[in-house]
Structure formats: structure tokens, C-alpha cells
Enzyme design. Structure first.
Site, PDB file in Angstrom:
ATOM      1  N   ASP A 148      -9.259 -30.458 -42.126  1.00 46.03           N
ATOM      2  CA  ASP A 148      -9.767 -31.529 -42.993  1.00 46.03           C
ATOM      3  C   ASP A 148     -11.286 -31.531 -43.179  1.00 46.03           C
ATOM      4  OD1 ASP A 148      -7.308 -32.743 -43.733  1.00 46.03           O
ATOM      5  OD2 ASP A 148      -7.134 -33.560 -41.716  1.00 46.03           O
ATOM      6  N   ASP A 170      -1.982 -30.223 -49.157  1.00 42.38           N
ATOM      7  CA  ASP A 170      -3.261 -30.949 -49.120  1.00 42.38           C
ATOM      8  C   ASP A 170      -4.451 -30.001 -48.897  1.00 42.38           C
ATOM      9  OD1 ASP A 170      -0.895 -32.030 -47.972  1.00 42.38           O
ATOM     10  OD2 ASP A 170      -1.951 -33.812 -47.274  1.00 42.38           O
TER      11      ASP A 170
HETATM   12  N1  GLY Z   1      -3.938 -35.187 -46.151  1.00 40.20           N
HETATM   13  C1  GLY Z   1      -3.036 -36.189 -45.745  1.00 40.20           C
HETATM   14  C2  GLY Z   1      -2.459 -37.026 -46.847  1.00 40.20           C
HETATM   15  O1  GLY Z   1      -2.533 -36.763 -48.022  1.00 40.20           O
HETATM   16  O2  GLY Z   1      -1.860 -38.017 -46.468  1.00 40.20           O
END
Ligand code: GLY
Length: 389
Positions: A104, A164
Site C-alpha cells: 500500500d 487494488d
Molecule cells: N485496498 C483495499 C480496499 O479497496 O478495500
């Protein structure tokens, strides 16, 4: 003549909507920034089941979004108090430049320091972004060709890559343009190419999690984590895919990414279960549609991406992308979604869904819904209305 009258009436209406949304965002974000001013390790996250404000440290994946909102609003207003807040909240995320235990880093640093560097050219921000890209690149494994997303649940997923993760590639694209190393963009392209091959179904919807075998490099599991079912289309995941490939086209100019983004957009905008107001249910295949929750965060991400995609395409398709984004912005700027000043624990939007199957952050405000809503307003104002900012 008739045509230009219609266009100018529509532009006036959209201009009012966009300005109202931005004004509300400024009011809420100033309240929010004040509320945590003396708690220097905290960033806004959501509202809990007890109705209380929930914050996070920089370690949580959403830490960069509020600083990013502040930078966009500073960009729109040139208000120095917003710049002061943006700088302060951005520094709160600085330790994430060394994060190597999850993917992230791109979300956390690019929304905060990335927007800060774009607007100020501050060399300290650049250094942090480059260190962050280096940290993120340590998670790339050539045998798989992707960055590993998560380190948890190792008994089930040997090498999980979630859709993601496409969003973290923007930091890597930036890093190659701002250093003398092509390593970062090469990783980004490899990740995008492998994801294109294995995450998508024939209708261009995508899985949430693909786990790879680290010896053969082949996918071995196609699962969900936050969606309704392994084979369903989790709404925010479709949004990440659309945004990610549109962004990869912008950064590399490789047509395969544009073509892919168009296919993903077609899946979303022509979906029979996309409601008329264009804010998706939390999963396109949730079992009780129309009695299912909507996800404002997915609506905001898709709106921002469609505005950008409409600029890279032509004719009916471009108009259709823009028209869906306009409806999304109208809906999100209506009282159903846009919070009244001083309510909603000072978040901008209501009604997002974080993790429905995990019963986490369901029908609440989420800091990333706010970020992509504000970004979509900025993009619309700058790129469509061509209003001076
Ligand atoms: N990256 C986590 C979400 O979209 O919840």
C-alpha cells in the site's frame, strides 16, 4: 446553435454541482484538520459501529488520502490555511517510505507526498517518494512478474496479488520519470501485463485476489476477500481496475492499457445491475439487489477514472464515459451522499462499504471515498469545464 445552448446549460449545471461539492469539501476538511491538529500521529479513517470517529496511524493503508484531499483543495482555492494543513498531515505519513511489508506504499505516499510534490516541488517530498518506490519495488518477484500485495493468510495464499495493487503502480511510474532508473516503470509494466493476463474474465470483469505459485509463476487460486463470491464482481475492485489501466495508459502511452481500460469501462457502464444513479451496489453480483448497500467509494473511483478515460477516447464512447461520470457526481453531490457541514464526523461523503463479508466498515464514510470524489471534482472542473483553477 441548439446544440451549443444545450451544452452551455449542462455546463452551468455541472459547474454548480462541482463548485458546491468543492465548497462542502473545504468546510468539512477544515473541520476535520482542526479536530486532529494536536494529535500528530493520527489520520482520519471512518466512523465505527458505535457512531464514533475512527482514526488510524500512518500504518493503515488509507493514511495518505486525507493529506491528498487537503492538497487538492489547496490547489483549487490557493487558501494558505489548507496548505498548512496539507503539509502537516502529509508529514504524518513519512515513515511509510520504509514500508516493505505490504503493497500500500503507493496509496499512502503518492496521494500525500505525490500531490504535495506536484504542487510545491519540495525536494524533501521527492526524496521520500523515491525511497517509497524503492521500498515497494522490493516486493516484486520476477518469476511471478508482479508485486506481492499481502503477507497475511500465507497458509491460503502463497503469493497474493489483489486488483487494488494496480493503484500503487503510479508511484513506480513517477519514480522512473524522476530518477535515472527504469527499474520502477519496468516493474509497473510487468505487473500490469501479468494482471491483465490472469485477473480478468472474458467479460473484462476481474477477480479480487489472484495467488501465484512462486516456483512456476503461474496463478493457482482466483479468490475474493472483500467481494460477495470468488466469481463475483466486487464493485470497488472493478473501479481499481478501470482507474489503474487508465493511469497506466497516461503514464506509458502504451495502447494495450487504453484498450483494456475501455473494455473494463464497458463492463461497468453497460452492466444491467448498475443503478440509474450510477452508484454501484457494493458487489455487482450481491444476491439481494436491489436491496443491497451502495458503495460511494466505488462510485467516486469510477467517476474519477471515467472523466480521465473520456479525455483519451472519442465519439460515443467518450461521451458515454463522461455522461456516467456526470450522473455519479450529481448523485454523490446530493443530500443522500454529501454530508451536511459539521456532520458525518467531518467526512465529506456518506454510504461506503469497506469490507462487507468481514462486517468491517459497512455503510460508513471512508477517507478514500472522499479523496476520489474530490479528485473527480477537480478533474471535471479542470479538464471538462476548463475553468481556471
Ligand atoms: N485496498 C483495499 C480496499 O479497496 O478495500
Amino acid at each position: 446553435m441548439i446544440c451549443s445552448c444545450i451544452t452551455s446549460t449542462k455546463n452551468e449545471e455541472m459547474s454548480q454541482i462541482v463548485n458546491k461539492g468543492l465548497e462542502r469539501a473545504v468546510v468539512q476538511s477544515k473541520y476535520m484538520a482542526e479536530s486532529l491538529w494536536n494529535e500528530k500521529d493520527k489520520l482520519p479513517r471512518t466512523i465505527g459501529k458505535d457512531g464514533k470517529f475512527v482514526t488510524s496511524t500512518s500504518r493503515w493503508w488509507t493514511s495518505g488520502f486525507f493529506p491528498g484531499v487537503l492538497w487538492y483543495l489547496y490547489e483549487m482555492t490557493a487558501d494558505d490555511s489548507l496548505k498548512l494543513y496539507a503539509e502537516d498531515y502529509t508529514w504524518r505519513v513519512k515513515d511509510e517510505q520504509y514500508t516493505t511489508d505490504n503493497h500500500d506504499v503507493g496509496f499512502m505516499l503518492y496521494c500525500s507526498f505525490g500531490n504535495g510534490y506536484r504542487l510545491t516541488g519540495d525536494e524533501q517530498y521527492k526524496k521520500i517518494l523515491l525511497q517509497g518506490a524503492e521500498s515497494l519495488s522490493t516486493r516484486f518477484r520476477p518469476t511471478v512478474g508482479c508485486i506481492r500485495s499481502w503477507d497475511w493468510n500465507k497458509k491460503v495464499w502463497e503469493y497474493p496479488v489483489i486488483i487494488d495493487n494496480m493503484m500503487n503502480l503510479e508511484l513506480l511510474d513517477w519514480a522512473s520519470k524522476n530518477s535515472d532508473s527504469t527499474k520502477y516503470v519496468n516493474i509497473a509494466k510487468s505487473h500490469a501485463d501479468v494482471t491483465m493476463k490472469y485477473h480478468f474474465r472474458p467479460d473484462y470483469s476481474c477477480y479480487h485476489v489472484v495467488s501465484y505459485d512462486t516456483i512456476s509463476g503461474q496463478p493457482e487460486k482466483k479468490n475474493t476477500c472483500q467481494g460477495y463470491a470468488h466469481k463475483s464482481s466486487w464493485a470497488r475492485g472493478q473501479g481499481w481496475a478501470l482507474y489503474g489501466y487508465t493511469m497506466m495508459y497516461r503514464e506509458t502511452k502504451e495502447l494495450k492499457y487504453l484498450e483494456h481500460a475501455k473494455k473494463v469501462a464497458q463492463f461497468i457502464i453497460n452492466h444491467p445491475r448498475l443503478p440509474e444513479d450510477k452508484i454501484p451496489y457494493w458487489d455487482f453480483d450481491a444476491p439481494n439487489i436491489p436491496n443491497e448497500l451502495r458503495d460511494a467509494s466505488a462510485g467516486a473511483i469510477i467517476a474519477s477514472a471515467l472523466i480521465e478515460l473520456s479525455q483519451y477516447t472519442e465519439g460515443d464512447f467518450s461521451r458515454q464515459c463522461l455522461s456516467v461520470a456526470e450522473i455519479q457526481l450529481k448523485t454523490l453531490s446530493s443530500p443522500e451522499y454529501l454530508a451536511e457541514p459539521g456532520t458525518n464526523c467531518n467526512f465529506i461523503l456518506k454510504h461506503s462499504v469497506g469490507n462487507f463479508p468481514g462486517n468491517g466498515e459497512v455503510d460508513v464514510p471512508l477517507t478514500y471515498a472522499d479523496y476520489y470524489y474530490v479528485e473527480a471534482l477537480v478533474r471535471y472542473k479542470r479538464d471538462i469545464l476548463k475553468e481556471k483553477i
